[in-house]
Design a protein around this motif. Structure first.
Motif, mmCIF file in Angstrom:
data_model
loop_
_atom_site.group_PDB
_atom_site.id
_atom_site.type_symbol
_atom_site.label_atom_id
_atom_site.label_comp_id
_atom_site.label_asym_id
_atom_site.label_seq_id
_atom_site.Cartn_x
_atom_site.Cartn_y
_atom_site.Cartn_z
ATOM 1 N N VAL A 49 -4.886 -5.585 -5.280
ATOM 2 C CA VAL A 49 -4.420 -4.695 -6.355
ATOM 3 C C VAL A 49 -5.425 -4.652 -7.506
ATOM 4 N N ASN A 72 -3.838 2.833 -1.025
ATOM 5 C CA ASN A 72 -2.554 2.338 -0.532
ATOM 6 C C ASN A 72 -2.165 3.033 0.774
ATOM 7 N N ASN A 91 1.045 3.005 -6.727
ATOM 8 C CA ASN A 91 -0.275 2.370 -6.743
ATOM 9 C C ASN A 91 -1.308 3.258 -7.424
#
Length: 183
Positions: A49, A72, A91
């Protein structure tokens, strides 16, 4: 020093950085997607992330959004999860919100810039995972409390842990790379 261009400019560099970021995020997500958190709604512990966070902070909100959104999708498809538009959007929002501080960055190793980035990491993770988690209310039929407990809290907490630790490390490394290249 960073040249003060608009954080919303779009051109070849944005496309290239976004493509690199999305590919990197997708592959690294796939690598870590097996680390599923117990008692959560398909939430994984993903150090990856940091990629949309970092790409947003360094290259702006457009690159951050594309990196998070497409990355993602790539990671989920490689992992066999299919296509979950709301989590992909969440995301993307992580990268976009992190990228809103791009215009404020002067030196990626300066304490003020690192603190600013850390604040945006928390805001970005909160915004992105809130959108994705709330979608579970109508997608999966969860009530608000269950959606927050099983998706938002685990995703938000793991994302900020990874983001708060790894983002400043990447920023300092990026600063060193830029100074060596004379930028």
């Amino acid at each position: 020093m960073k040249d003060k261009k608009s954080i919303w400019s779009f051109g070849t560099r944005v496309v290239v950085y976004a493509a690199i970021g999305a590919a990197l995020y997708g592959v690294l997500s796939w690598v870590f997607n097996f680390l599923q958190l117990p008692a959560s709604g398909n939430v994984a512990f993903r150090p990856a992330v940091v990629i949309p966070l970092f790409f947003g902070i360094v290259f702006g909100p457009i690159v951050g959004f594309i990196t998070g959104f497409l990355g993602n999708i790539i990671g989920d498809l490689l992992s066999g999860y299919g296509f979950w538009i709301w989590w992909d959007l969440g995301n993307g929002i992580i990268g976009l919100v992190a990228g809103l501080c791009a215009g404020m960055m002067v030196d990626y190793k300066r304490a003020k810039d690192l603190i600013t980035a850390e604040i945006f990491v928390v805001l970005a993770c909160a915004a992105g995972m809130f959108v994705a988690s709330v979608s579970e209310m109508w997608v999966s039929g969860l009530d608000f409390a269950t959606a927050m407990a099983t998706t938002f809290v685990p995703a938000f907490v793991t994302n900020i842990i990874n983001g708060l630790i790894l983002t400043p490390l990447l920023m300092i490394a990026w600063s060193a790379i830029r100074s060596r290249s004379g930028r």
